[in-house]
Scaffold this motif. Structure first.
Motif, PDB file in Angstrom:
ATOM      1  N   GLY A  87       0.798  -1.230   0.000  1.00 62.28           N
ATOM      2  CA  GLY A  87       0.000   0.000   0.000  1.00 62.28           C
ATOM      3  C   GLY A  87       0.823   1.269   0.000  1.00 62.28           C
ATOM      4  N   LEU A  88       2.115   1.165  -0.243  1.00 71.38           N
ATOM      5  CA  LEU A  88       2.988   2.341  -0.171  1.00 71.38           C
ATOM      6  C   LEU A  88       2.738   3.333  -1.299  1.00 71.38           C
ATOM      7  N   THR A  89       2.262   2.868  -2.422  1.00 68.47           N
ATOM      8  CA  THR A  89       2.038   3.762  -3.563  1.00 68.47           C
ATOM      9  C   THR A  89       0.719   4.520  -3.447  1.00 68.47           C
ATOM     10  N   ASP A  90      -0.093   4.181  -2.473  1.00 61.61           N
ATOM     11  CA  ASP A  90      -1.404   4.818  -2.313  1.00 61.61           C
ATOM     12  C   ASP A  90      -1.309   6.309  -2.048  1.00 61.61           C
ATOM     13  N   TYR A  91      -0.172   6.775  -1.574  1.00 62.71           N
ATOM     14  CA  TYR A  91      -0.033   8.171  -1.169  1.00 62.71           C
ATOM     15  C   TYR A  91       0.584   9.057  -2.246  1.00 62.71           C
ATOM     16  N   PHE A  92       1.095   8.472  -3.319  1.00 64.89           N
ATOM     17  CA  PHE A  92       1.723   9.261  -4.382  1.00 64.89           C
ATOM     18  C   PHE A  92       0.700  10.197  -5.022  1.00 64.89           C
ATOM     19  N   GLY A  93       1.057  11.480  -5.117  1.00 66.90           N
ATOM     20  CA  GLY A  93       0.222  12.452  -5.799  1.00 66.90           C
ATOM     21  C   GLY A  93      -0.995  12.915  -5.032  1.00 66.90           C
ATOM     22  N   LYS A  94      -1.082  12.593  -3.774  1.00 66.53           N
ATOM     23  CA  LYS A  94      -2.222  13.017  -2.944  1.00 66.53           C
ATOM     24  C   LYS A  94      -1.875  14.342  -2.261  1.00 66.53           C
ATOM     25  N   ASP A  95      -2.581  14.648  -1.184  1.00 66.86           N
ATOM     26  CA  ASP A  95      -2.354  15.892  -0.450  1.00 66.86           C
ATOM     27  C   ASP A  95      -1.245  15.716   0.573  1.00 66.86           C
ATOM     28  N   ASP A  96      -0.105  15.243   0.120  1.00 65.44           N
ATOM     29  CA  ASP A  96       1.015  14.993   1.011  1.00 65.44           C
ATOM     30  C   ASP A  96       2.315  15.188   0.241  1.00 65.44           C
ATOM     31  N   ILE A  97       3.417  15.025   0.933  1.00 68.78           N
ATOM     32  CA  ILE A  97       4.743  15.069   0.315  1.00 68.78           C
ATOM     33  C   ILE A  97       5.413  13.741   0.636  1.00 68.78           C
ATOM     34  N   CYS A  98       5.853  13.027  -0.393  1.00 71.93           N
ATOM     35  CA  CYS A  98       6.492  11.727  -0.219  1.00 71.93           C
ATOM     36  C   CYS A  98       7.991  11.855  -0.457  1.00 71.93           C
ATOM     37  N   LEU A  99       8.776  11.403   0.506  1.00 70.23           N
ATOM     38  CA  LEU A  99      10.233  11.411   0.426  1.00 70.23           C
ATOM     39  C   LEU A  99      10.687   9.957   0.454  1.00 70.23           C
ATOM     40  N   ILE A 100      11.320   9.499  -0.625  1.00 71.47           N
ATOM     41  CA  ILE A 100      11.584   8.074  -0.792  1.00 71.47           C
ATOM     42  C   ILE A 100      13.079   7.788  -0.848  1.00 71.47           C
ATOM     43  N   GLU A 101      13.560   7.049   0.153  1.00 69.10           N
ATOM     44  CA  GLU A 101      14.937   6.555   0.135  1.00 69.10           C
ATOM     45  C   GLU A 101      14.959   5.232  -0.620  1.00 69.10           C
ATOM     46  N   TRP A 102      16.016   4.981  -1.373  1.00 72.12           N
ATOM     47  CA  TRP A 102      16.188   3.776  -2.188  1.00 72.12           C
ATOM     48  C   TRP A 102      15.083   3.632  -3.234  1.00 72.12           C
ATOM     49  N   PRO A 103      14.773   4.701  -3.964  1.00 70.36           N
ATOM     50  CA  PRO A 103      13.693   4.633  -4.956  1.00 70.36           C
ATOM     51  C   PRO A 103      13.981   3.682  -6.115  1.00 70.36           C
ATOM     52  N   GLU A 104      15.260   3.414  -6.371  1.00 67.91           N
ATOM     53  CA  GLU A 104      15.601   2.520  -7.479  1.00 67.91           C
ATOM     54  C   GLU A 104      15.014   1.122  -7.285  1.00 67.91           C
ATOM     55  N   ASN A 105      14.705   0.760  -6.044  1.00 67.33           N
ATOM     56  CA  ASN A 105      14.135  -0.564  -5.768  1.00 67.33           C
ATOM     57  C   ASN A 105      12.662  -0.674  -6.149  1.00 67.33           C
ATOM     58  N   ILE A 106      11.999   0.468  -6.341  1.00 65.25           N
ATOM     59  CA  ILE A 106      10.578   0.451  -6.719  1.00 65.25           C
ATOM     60  C   ILE A 106      10.338   1.307  -7.963  1.00 65.25           C
ATOM     61  N   GLU A 107      11.348   1.418  -8.772  1.00 70.71           N
ATOM     62  CA  GLU A 107      11.328   2.315  -9.928  1.00 70.71           C
ATOM     63  C   GLU A 107      10.099   2.155 -10.822  1.00 70.71           C
ATOM     64  N   SER A 108       9.618   0.954 -10.993  1.00 75.40           N
ATOM     65  CA  SER A 108       8.517   0.704 -11.925  1.00 75.40           C
ATOM     66  C   SER A 108       7.203   1.364 -11.521  1.00 75.40           C
ATOM     67  N   VAL A 109       7.062   1.774 -10.258  1.00 75.93           N
ATOM     68  CA  VAL A 109       5.792   2.367  -9.809  1.00 75.93           C
ATOM     69  C   VAL A 109       5.922   3.842  -9.427  1.00 75.93           C
ATOM     70  N   LEU A 110       7.085   4.420  -9.657  1.00 78.16           N
ATOM     71  CA  LEU A 110       7.286   5.822  -9.286  1.00 78.16           C
ATOM     72  C   LEU A 110       6.621   6.753 -10.290  1.00 78.16           C
ATOM     73  N   PRO A 111       6.077   7.874  -9.807  1.00 75.95           N
ATOM     74  CA  PRO A 111       5.470   8.842 -10.723  1.00 75.95           C
ATOM     75  C   PRO A 111       6.521   9.447 -11.665  1.00 75.95           C
ATOM     76  N   GLU A 112       6.126   9.700 -12.894  1.00 76.75           N
ATOM     77  CA  GLU A 112       7.048  10.268 -13.882  1.00 76.75           C
ATOM     78  C   GLU A 112       7.524  11.666 -13.503  1.00 76.75           C
ATOM     79  N   ASN A 113       6.697  12.405 -12.776  1.00 76.36           N
ATOM     80  CA  ASN A 113       7.043  13.788 -12.434  1.00 76.36           C
ATOM     81  C   ASN A 113       7.760  13.919 -11.092  1.00 76.36           C
ATOM     82  N   ALA A 114       8.288  12.814 -10.569  1.00 78.01           N
ATOM     83  CA  ALA A 114       8.990  12.854  -9.284  1.00 78.01           C
ATOM     84  C   ALA A 114      10.257  13.704  -9.393  1.00 78.01           C
TER      85      ALA A 114
END
Length: 131
Positions: A87-114
Motif C-alpha cells: 500500500g505504499l504507492t497509495d499516497y503518491f500524488g495526494k495531499d502529502d509530500i512523499c520522500l523516498i529513500e532507495w527509490p531505485e528498488n521500486i522504480e517501476s511504480v514511481l510517478p514520472e514527475n517525481a
C-alpha cells in the motif's frame, strides 16, 4: 544545482531551504549510498514543516510525520509490486509530500514527475547534494 555541506547540521539546513520549494503532491526520490545523509535530509524537510522525531523507517518501510510528510525506506523491497502490495504507492500524488529513500528498488511504480535529490558522501562530514 549543487550544494556542498560540511556537517549534518548544514545538510539539514540545506534540506530546509529545499523544502520551501515543495508542495502537496510532490514525490522526492532520495538517492545515495548507505550513510550518505538521506535521512538527515528528510529531517531538514520535516523540520521546515514543523515536525521532529525523524528516524529511518528501514524496518517499517514508512514513517508519517504530521498528516502529510511520508518518509519511505525501500531498501528491503525488491520491486514496485512489493511497494504496491504494501500500500505504499497509495499516497503518491495526494495531499502529502512523499520522500523516498532507495527509490531505485521500486522504480517501476514511481510517478514520472517525481523530483530527484542525489546525496554523495565526500568524506566523514562533507556531502555533495545535487538538486
Amino acid at each position: 544545482m549543487e550544494i556542498i555541506t560540511e556537517s549534518e547540521k548544514e545538510t539539514i539546513n540545506a534540506a530546509k531551504e529545499y523544502a520551501k520549494t515543495l508542495k502537496t503532491g510532490d514525490v522526492v526520490l532520495l538517492k545515495g549510498d548507505l550513510g550518505a545523509g538521506k535521512t538527515e535530509f528528510v529531517k531538514g524537510v520535516a523540520e521546515y514543516f514543523g515536525f521532529t522525531g525523524v528516524t529511518s523507517p528501514t524496518y517499517a518501510y514508512l514513517n508519517v510525520y504530521g498528516d502529510y510528510i511520508y518518509h519511505y525506506d525501500c531498501y528491503r523491497l525488491s520491486s514496485g509490486e512489493d511497494a504496491e502490495a504494501l500500500g505504499l504507492t497509495d499516497y503518491f500524488g495526494k495531499d502529502d509530500i512523499c520522500l523516498i529513500e532507495w527509490p531505485e528498488n521500486i522504480e517501476s511504480v514511481l510517478p514520472e514527475n517525481a523530483k530527484t535529490v542525489v546525496i554523495e558522501k565526500v568524506d566523514n562530514d562533507k556531502r555533495k547534494i545535487i538538486l
